[in-house]
Design an enzyme around this catalytic site. Structure first.
Site, PDB file in Angstrom:
ATOM      1  CG  ASP A 150      37.561  38.417  45.789  1.00  0.00           C
ATOM      2  OD1 ASP A 150      38.693  38.936  45.832  1.00  0.00           O
ATOM      3  OD2 ASP A 150      37.463  37.590  44.715  1.00  0.00           O
ATOM      4  NE  ARG A 151      31.335  37.674  47.065  1.00  0.00           N
ATOM      5  CZ  ARG A 151      31.916  36.500  46.224  1.00  0.00           C
ATOM      6  NH1 ARG A 151      32.830  36.788  45.531  1.00  0.00           N
ATOM      7  NH2 ARG A 151      31.662  35.269  46.698  1.00  0.00           N
ATOM      8  CD  GLU A 276      32.966  37.164  35.894  1.00  0.00           C
ATOM      9  OE1 GLU A 276      32.189  36.446  36.415  1.00  0.00           O
ATOM     10  OE2 GLU A 276      33.997  37.422  36.316  1.00  0.00           O
ATOM     11  CD  GLU A 277      36.589  41.240  37.573  1.00  0.00           C
ATOM     12  OE1 GLU A 277      36.614  41.090  38.667  1.00  0.00           O
ATOM     13  OE2 GLU A 277      37.467  41.011  36.934  1.00  0.00           O
ATOM     14  NE  ARG A 292      38.270  37.207  35.538  1.00  0.00           N
ATOM     15  CZ  ARG A 292      38.573  37.221  36.864  1.00  0.00           C
ATOM     16  NH1 ARG A 292      38.621  38.322  37.466  1.00  0.00           N
ATOM     17  NH2 ARG A 292      38.913  35.987  37.235  1.00  0.00           N
ATOM     18  CG  ASP A 293      34.873  34.169  28.451  1.00  0.00           C
ATOM     19  OD1 ASP A 293      34.677  33.535  29.272  1.00  0.00           O
ATOM     20  OD2 ASP A 293      34.554  33.854  26.884  1.00  0.00           O
ATOM     21  NE  ARG A 369      44.723  37.005  38.223  1.00  0.00           N
ATOM     22  CZ  ARG A 369      43.745  37.105  39.000  1.00  0.00           C
ATOM     23  NH1 ARG A 369      43.652  37.848  40.072  1.00  0.00           N
ATOM     24  NH2 ARG A 369      42.542  36.571  38.819  1.00  0.00           N
ATOM     25  CE1 TYR A 403      41.369  40.514  38.828  1.00  0.00           C
ATOM     26  CE2 TYR A 403      39.751  42.549  39.318  1.00  0.00           C
ATOM     27  CZ  TYR A 403      40.040  41.111  39.492  1.00  0.00           C
ATOM     28  OH  TYR A 403      39.148  40.145  39.879  1.00  0.00           O
TER      29      TYR A 403
END
Length: 470
Positions: A150-151, A276-277, A292-293, A369, A403
């Site tokens: 991710d980062r 979040e997000e 988002r939780d 997803r 997402y």
């Protein structure tokens, strides 16, 4: 009269006639000049006009167009910049029509296409753009190895026109970032990109590409933002930032921004909530966000705030749960997370409130997803039952999603006295579910319409693995 005298006489007459003609020409020209001069001086201060003036004399008729545009110095007018305004509700919606699809992974098997994640769409008055977080790599290239992370210092926010595969030739650099948001206030674009170490991350704000402000992590635990568009109205833009654990109580700020400068901020008192997000959209005078939780909830938390940053919070009441993973639909909750053993983790998503009703976007799968659908619950904003009133299929359950988030097309663009609600869905391909060395995604977008639509499946459709994976 002898011949010589005749010649002299004829010559003399010719000279006289020529002289007379010349004098008449000079007289006529002088008359025109004086007439024009008098008319200009007499009409000075009157509106400009085009008149036809006929001059006659014995030799010729001259028709002259005289434009009374005597010298006036006027400063050039600068058109007023149009800002997005508040006060519009969401447009009525019966279903969702496809707006764009980029097919980025399919095209990237043989083309120069970025490895991306977290795509989102935002629109100015004149154009809609797809924003995305790159990995500093192209598909089917050695640098795509390990891009499931991710980062990293290689991640940047870039943008391209909607509906095209994001490539170096059509994309615009926006910010160095591994988390981001962007939106237009009308005249300009705001971007907020977060980068740096997990403990000391910094948000860099830009307005029309120029750095205007920064915000440092205040809790030292992966400060992050929406991964979808912020919302601008009445010259201000608004976004939410989270700092703290992804699986426990975290901390939240609403930011108020003008031309890239933070002019207001409020901490959200949300004990027991996890935001979040967030996916945000304008709603009347307010901004509404569905989030988002990642801690406990299979239902989605929401926050609504006004220009003074006064806010309300809650959970989408409906027993039609919107997160993933989630339990089977059941009894929802308006004020607390629904766990049932499936509330931890989550995925970015969205909903649109219509009075007591709500459109809920969600994966088809309860566990992974995959798949995507839009569900209409006519009482889902106030009632906790699981009854729904219609489903529109977007992606079948045999194909990957990811997402999803909201964006809107405003009345300043459409000429309508309402805001068109729209959403995008990311279709993640590669790791961790498929045997590749990379992770990337394509996206599809839909907008609400008050006319006929259809259900179908619009999947990513790329055939994996690529050559680099073999």
């Amino acid at each position: 009269m002898n011949p010589n005298q005749k010649i002299i006489t004829i010559g003399s007459v010719s000279i006289v006639l020529t002289t007379v003609g010349l004098l008449l020409q000079i007289t006529s020209l002088c008359s025109i000049w004086f007439s024009h001069y008098n008319q200009v001086t007499q009409t000075n201060g009157q509106p400009c006009s085009n008149d036809t003036i006929n001059y006659y004399n014995e030799t010729f008729v001259n028709v002259t167009n005289v434009q009374n545009n005597y010298t006036t110095i006027t400063e050039p007018s600068i058109p007023q910049a149009i800002h997005y305004s508040s006060g519009r509700d969401l447009c009525p919606v019966k279903g969702w029509a496809p707006l764009s699809k980029d097919n980025g992974i399919r095209i990237g098997s043989r083309g120069e296409v970025f490895v991306i994640r977290e795509p989102f769409i935002s629109c100015s008055i004149n154009e809609c753009r797809t924003f995305f977080l790159t990995q500093g790599a192209l598909l089917n290239d050695k640098h795509s190895n390990g891009t499931v992370k991710d980062r990293s210092p290689f991640r940047t926010l870039m943008s391209c026109p909607i509906g095209v595969a994001p490539s170096p030739s059509n994309s615009r650099f926006e910010s160095v970032a591994w988390s981001a948001t962007a939106c237009s206030d009308g005249p300009g674009w705001l971007t907020l990109g977060i980068t740096g170490p997990d403990t000391t991350a910094v948000a860099v704000l830009k307005y029309n590409g120029v750095i205007t402000d920064t915000l440092k992590s205040w809790k030292g635990n992966i400060m992050r933002t929406q991964e979808s568009e912020c919302v601008c109205q009445d010259e201000f833009c608004y976004t939410l930032v989270t700092d703290g654990p992804s699986d426990a109580q975290a901390f939240y700020k609403i930011l108020k921004i003008k031309k890239g400068k933070i002019v207001g901020a409020k901490d959200v008192d949300a004990t027991g909530f996890h935001f979040e997000e967030c996916s945000c959209y304008p709603s009347g005078e307010n901004v509404e966000c569905v989030c988002r939780d990642n801690w406990r909830g299979s239902n989605r938390p929401w926050i609504r705030f006004n220009s003074d940053l006064d806010y309300q919070i809650g959970y989408v009441c409906s027993g039609v749960f919107g997160d993933n993973p989630r339990p089977v639909d059941g009894t929802g909750s308006c004020n607390s997370p629904v766990n049932n053993g499936k509330g931890r983790y989550g995925v970015k998503g969205f909903s649109f409130r219509y009075g007591d009703g709500v459109w809920i976007g969600r994966t088809k799968s309860l566990e992974s997803r995959s798949g995507f659908e839009m569900v209409w619950d006519a009482n889902g904003w106030v009632s906790t039952d699981k009854d729904s009133n219609g489903v529109q299929d977007i992606i079948d359950n045999d194909n990957w999603s990811g997402y999803s988030g909201s964006f809107s097309i405003r009345g300043e663009t459409t000429g309508r006295n309402c805001t068109v609600p729209c959403f995008w869905v990311e279709m993640i391909r590669g790791q961790p579910k498929e045997k590749t060395i990379w992770t990337s995604g394509s996206s599809i977008a839909f907008c609400g319409v008050n006319s006929d639509t259809t259900s179908w499946s619009w999947p990513d459709g790329a055939l994996l693995p690529f050559d680099i994976d073999k």
